[in-house]
Scaffold this motif. Sequence first.
Motif, short mmCIF file in Angstrom:
data_model
loop_
_atom_site.label_atom_id
_atom_site.label_comp_id
_atom_site.label_asym_id
_atom_site.label_seq_id
_atom_site.Cartn_x
_atom_site.Cartn_y
_atom_site.Cartn_z
N LEU A 80 0.84 -1.20 0.00
CA LEU A 80 0.00 0.00 0.00
C LEU A 80 0.88 1.25 0.00
O LEU A 80 1.92 1.29 0.66
CB LEU A 80 -0.90 0.02 1.24
CG LEU A 80 -1.92 -1.13 1.34
CD1 LEU A 80 -2.67 -1.04 2.67
CD2 LEU A 80 -2.89 -1.09 0.18
N CYS A 96 -4.00 -2.21 11.77
CA CYS A 96 -3.23 -3.39 11.36
C CYS A 96 -3.52 -4.52 12.34
O CYS A 96 -3.81 -4.28 13.52
CB CYS A 96 -1.73 -3.06 11.34
SG CYS A 96 -1.02 -2.74 12.97
N GLY A 128 1.63 -0.13 4.35
CA GLY A 128 1.69 -1.51 4.81
C GLY A 128 1.44 -2.48 3.67
O GLY A 128 1.67 -2.16 2.49
N LEU A 132 -1.26 -5.84 2.22
CA LEU A 132 -2.55 -6.50 2.29
C LEU A 132 -2.36 -8.00 2.08
O LEU A 132 -1.71 -8.42 1.11
CB LEU A 132 -3.52 -5.95 1.24
CG LEU A 132 -4.06 -4.54 1.47
CD1 LEU A 132 -5.01 -4.15 0.34
CD2 LEU A 132 -4.77 -4.44 2.83
N ARG A 155 -4.64 -6.03 6.92
CA ARG A 155 -3.53 -5.10 6.75
C ARG A 155 -2.38 -5.49 7.69
O ARG A 155 -2.58 -5.68 8.89
CB ARG A 155 -3.98 -3.67 7.03
CG ARG A 155 -2.86 -2.64 6.90
CD ARG A 155 -3.38 -1.23 6.84
NE ARG A 155 -4.23 -1.01 5.67
CZ ARG A 155 -4.57 0.19 5.23
NH1 ARG A 155 -4.12 1.27 5.83
NH2 ARG A 155 -5.36 0.31 4.18
N CYS A 176 1.90 -4.74 8.73
CA CYS A 176 2.89 -3.66 8.75
C CYS A 176 4.14 -4.02 7.95
O CYS A 176 4.66 -3.19 7.20
CB CYS A 176 3.29 -3.33 10.19
SG CYS A 176 1.96 -2.61 11.16
#
Length: 435
Positions: A299, A308, A318, A320, A327, A329
């Motif tokens: 992202l 997250c 982050g 996906l 989400r 990190c």
Amino acid sequence: MNPGSDSDSFDEGDLTAHGRKTKDKGSVRANEKGKQKAKDQSYAWEATYARSWDTVQEDEAGSLTSTVAELLARGRRRRLLAPAAAIRRTIIRHLVLLLDLSASMTDRDMRPTRFDLTLEYAREFITEWFDQNPLGQIGIVGMRGGIGERICEMSGNPQDVLKEISERHKLEPIGEPSLQNAIEMARSSMSHLPTHSSREILIVFGSLTTVDPGSIHETLSSCVKDRIRISLVALAAEMKICRELCDNTGGTFGVAMNEGHFKDLLFEPIPPPAQQNTGAGAGGKMSADLMMMGFPQRLPDIAPAALCVCHVQMRAAGFLCPRCGARLCDAPTDCDVCGLMIVSSPHLARSYHHLFPVKPYSAVMAVDSVPSPSATCHACALPFKDTPAASIGEGMSPFDRYRCQDCKSDFCTECDVFVQMYFIVVLGARRRQTC
């Protein structure tokens, strides 16, 4: 009484005393000669030790920079002399670093102290370990006050691990260590790991005692059953239980003699170890299972913030998860929602250089024996040495020149180490096309 006899007896006594004095002086001179002779002759055990200060020589400008650089290159080159045959290794590694935080780590036999030197080398070890094992994860456990203290959870982000050991005041040595409590804590944190990943424990132990609540041999049997590999670096002396922990689990053991040897022993487990043949099936071949991985979508920083699943915090940038859309990190990691292993293609490619190592370059011992020798390095274009070095180590070239057996190109020491240690699939494909 006869004065003559008195005079004669006195003279005889004086001569006797003078004779004794002369004999004493001769014995003193003989003893001095014997001590000087013993001082000139070296003991038999001294022949087994090489004095490192004799090999350090100044260059023409009176500097030791070139000599120090040569010693560093010699150490790096020595690590590259391992067999280049393909060995089955585990590229997904999980390591728990056990640090001794007892009062014995305050000793100053290693400068500035054992504790400060261990923290410094631990930071370098973590950085180098993640650089060569991008798909691995590290956790840290401390041993002090007779208990095992969890310092850092298992994480695949080197910045998170380094942050936990950056604050020195939280890790002050105190009390006695407990090997059993620390190993049990590390073993419990790796009990959920899949069979295709390695389970390793690296211990830095500076004490000569351990305070255990039970039998540590039962803990050793549990580690052998769970296929946990234990390696230990001792800073004080060898202990029988430490040797048994390493020998029975297939790890490495060593006692650090000085600061440089300590670093060499600590960095030895960085390359992935060869996979043990514990799950051999029919025909004596190890079984291989397919594993599922997911390549996430990255992202941008301008993406809308969302929670997250790893830290439960609002994040904009982050990754996906490709399965559940959660989400994350960082990558590589395991999705906390669906359990899918999230990796990126560069990390996966960088792990392949351990599975398919490059053939080691041969050291050029004489330039006259090389047809059409080049004057510069094939990679960095820096000129080679014109005059050979006075003293070289095993496998070292006096001209700082190493030749590839496929393309017949010469490389310097720095490029040789870089290619052997940090070669990835993309560079390997380019090299094969060039050769």
